[in-house]
Design a protein around this motif. Sequence first.
Motif, PDB file in Angstrom:
ATOM      1  N   TYR B 151      43.998  -6.285  10.528  1.00 50.40           N
ATOM      2  CA  TYR B 151      43.295  -5.344  11.296  1.00 50.40           C
ATOM      3  C   TYR B 151      43.294  -6.292  12.438  1.00 50.40           C
ATOM      4  CZ  TYR B 151      40.009  -2.466  13.736  1.00 50.40           C
ATOM      5  OH  TYR B 151      39.608  -1.841  14.469  1.00 50.40           O
ATOM      6  N   ARG B 152      43.628  -5.329  13.595  1.00 44.90           N
ATOM      7  CA  ARG B 152      43.544  -5.906  14.914  1.00 44.90           C
ATOM      8  C   ARG B 152      42.800  -4.671  15.714  1.00 44.90           C
ATOM      9  NH1 ARG B 152      46.946 -10.155  16.998  1.00 44.90           N
ATOM     10  NH2 ARG B 152      47.967 -11.130  15.170  1.00 44.90           N
ATOM     11  N   GLY B 385      40.048   3.582   3.836  1.00 44.99           N
ATOM     12  CA  GLY B 385      41.405   3.675   3.932  1.00 44.99           C
ATOM     13  C   GLY B 385      42.219   4.715   5.018  1.00 44.99           C
ATOM     14  N   ALA B 386      41.338   5.365   5.451  1.00 50.82           N
ATOM     15  CA  ALA B 386      41.962   6.492   6.408  1.00 50.82           C
ATOM     16  C   ALA B 386      42.192   6.093   7.606  1.00 50.82           C
ATOM     17  CB  ALA B 386      40.886   7.725   6.356  1.00 50.82           C
ATOM     18  N   ARG B 387      41.407   5.195   8.060  1.00 50.14           N
ATOM     19  CA  ARG B 387      41.665   4.983   9.679  1.00 50.14           C
ATOM     20  C   ARG B 387      42.046   3.374   9.975  1.00 50.14           C
ATOM     21  NH1 ARG B 387      35.778   6.387  10.906  1.00 50.14           N
ATOM     22  NH2 ARG B 387      35.968   6.090   8.523  1.00 50.14           N
ATOM     23  N   TYR B 388      41.709   2.382   9.055  1.00 50.83           N
ATOM     24  CA  TYR B 388      42.137   1.090   9.438  1.00 50.83           C
ATOM     25  C   TYR B 388      42.310   0.428   7.892  1.00 50.83           C
ATOM     26  CZ  TYR B 388      37.422   1.833  10.731  1.00 50.83           C
ATOM     27  OH  TYR B 388      36.161   2.199  10.865  1.00 50.83           O
ATOM     28  N   GLY B 389      43.032  -0.598   8.109  1.00 54.04           N
ATOM     29  CA  GLY B 389      42.938  -1.720   7.020  1.00 54.04           C
ATOM     30  C   GLY B 389      43.759  -0.924   5.989  1.00 54.04           C
ATOM     31  N   ARG B 391      45.397   0.907   2.686  1.00 56.76           N
ATOM     32  CA  ARG B 391      45.055   2.149   1.833  1.00 56.76           C
ATOM     33  C   ARG B 391      45.788   1.910   0.540  1.00 56.76           C
ATOM     34  NH1 ARG B 391      47.213   7.607   4.347  1.00 56.76           N
ATOM     35  NH2 ARG B 391      45.401   7.271   6.014  1.00 56.76           N
TER      36      ARG B 391
END
Lengths: 143, 550
Positions: B151-152, B385-389, B391
């Motif tokens: 993740y950035r 798991g929805a917006r970042y990182g 899933r």
Amino acid sequence: MMASSSSSAALLAHARLLPRRLPPLSPFVRPCSASSASSSSTRQVEPPNLAQLCDKARISLSAKEIEEFSPQISKVVDWFAQLQDVDVENIEPAIRVGALDGKSALRADTPVIFEERETMIASLPDREGPYMRVPKILKENVE
Amino acid sequence: MAFRTSALMLPHQVGSGVNWRGQALKLSSKATWAVRSSSSCPSGTVTVGYAQAQERPSSVIRKIREDLENRERSAVNVMEDYLVRLRDREPQVQSFLHISEKALEEAKLLDEKIAQKATIGPLAGVPIAVKDNLCTKDMPSTGGSKILEGYRPPYDATAVRKLREGGAIIVGKTNMDEFGMGSTTEGSAYKVTANPWDVSRVPGGSSGGSAAAVAARQCAGALGSDTGGSIRQPASFCGVVGLKPTYGRVSRSGLMAYASSLDVVGCFGSSVEDVAILLQSIAGHDNSDSTSSTKDVPSFVETLKPVQNFSSKPLAGVKFGLIKETLEDGVDSSVVFAIRSAAQHLESLGAEVIEVELPKFSLGLPAYYVLAASEASSNLSRYDGARYGNRADAQELIPMYGNSRAQGLGAEVKRRILMGTYALSAGYYDAFYKRAQQVRRIIQTDLEVVLSKVDVLLSPVAPTVAYKIGEKTDDPLSMYAGDLMTVNVNLAGLPALVLPCGLAEGGPCGLPVGLQMVGKSFDEGELLRLGHIFEQTAPHWCQNVPPLVQ
């Protein structure tokens, strides 16, 4: 019968969803009804039901993990129970340290442009154009 | 670097020693310190409790600035030195999760600015490491969790932005217990960091990577975060200076939230002056954090006088309170001895040291864990798991959440989320969360009362020195017990400074013990002033660099 087959199929599908949709019977029923117990009484609290906690916290644990975590979490919760013996009569709960400064806590309600919109969208695990895409929220045949 | 083999200054023989001004110093303690030789220490005759005599800690940040101003070294020279050391020691220490590819390039740009006689910031060219739960725009920020692998973030945390504005160069992101939940850094999803004093031991945690990186001199200073001791305990284990500022002194914007009512951003350095310079740079109100204070930020560095300007009794009129409950049964005798020796040293500088009692001290621990777990269960709901990182695959949304969290979060994080969910459940709120908040009020009031009688409180940071990797991983409760001496400070939001005060037996050259000084709210200036005086006058066994650096 025939005419209602599609709606009964929908009902069946709905029925399969029911257990997940209805809130499970809560194990967190307090043994005594008093909302604030007298300070000196040591109150027994129900041990955690891990499967139901996982449901609430949206963490799908394997049976093996549940078996491993159960005694660990029970031990910690038992240890939490020592708080029940503290005399807290007339003690105001402290939500935080000190009080929020009414002036500094609020900033001017003016919109600002967030320059890194693309970077933010790029981190979405799945997207469609400018939208975030997630798996189905509702089954297709359920209203 | 001179290396003395004289046994005169060994702690157990201090009765025949001298203090920093050459006056006779007498210690009453009869504690025995093992004396043994070790081939892994430079002279082969070195004894435990005494690694080597060396110059007093001085500010490496100030030195970098002076060198740049006098053109003795370029920013590239400085950065190259640090990067060589960083890469050299990284295979043994493993303190970094990510090393910046742009650090040298940034140093080159700075040299160009200097050549053009442009004004440079107070931290110009200073290589700083940042704990991985602080967002950095140009580097991954995972919080030590698999769920945020790769993740950035789209922005810098405020503390990081302020360091960069001051001219600092971020050399990398440091390892940590996942989302700050742990006391050893073994809770990282990526790697285990070693203690530079003994690579078979933990560096402490959760900011273990930052503390180890500073101890191994892989960077000039580092940022960390402290929810229940996560800056102070690794500072103690790694023998570096660590500061947990007052709650609200430093903005939390861009810090991955664990327990928002307790979290603070703070710093590590190899001297008190370095920590003062770093705090100066990151402190202050921030529009993006409604809990950040609007109080003025005083000049922390100005109050730190050079040692030659000290009077004969530089601490005359200062009153310290030694917390009795932190020196009782269950605390290693070597730790108690080091703290009592430090207290005697403070007395020799003119201070008054009394013992104070805090009978409710031990209640802070369960209250802390209820509050921290409860807040975590809410704060960490964002990792779905929805917006970042990462899933997980699933046909429907709810199983996608459940699987992403099951696969992405580690065991300790799951345990704390589940415990917090339990404590916040309908019907149990009063029994746990509210009660813990009432205990927080009791602790706050008790600490306020003792701090109205003394200027600063003294205690150890942890009941032991650094323990072996793997020693406590099986039993969460025994791990929690180690946090007793630090969590109350978070419950009360007070500032605390940790500095090395001696070495206990263990490892190739001894293991560091840290002294915790707890101050009044927003009184970091006084803590730094007193800490600086202690550091600059302390018996030389307090000032050591780990074997890895020798």
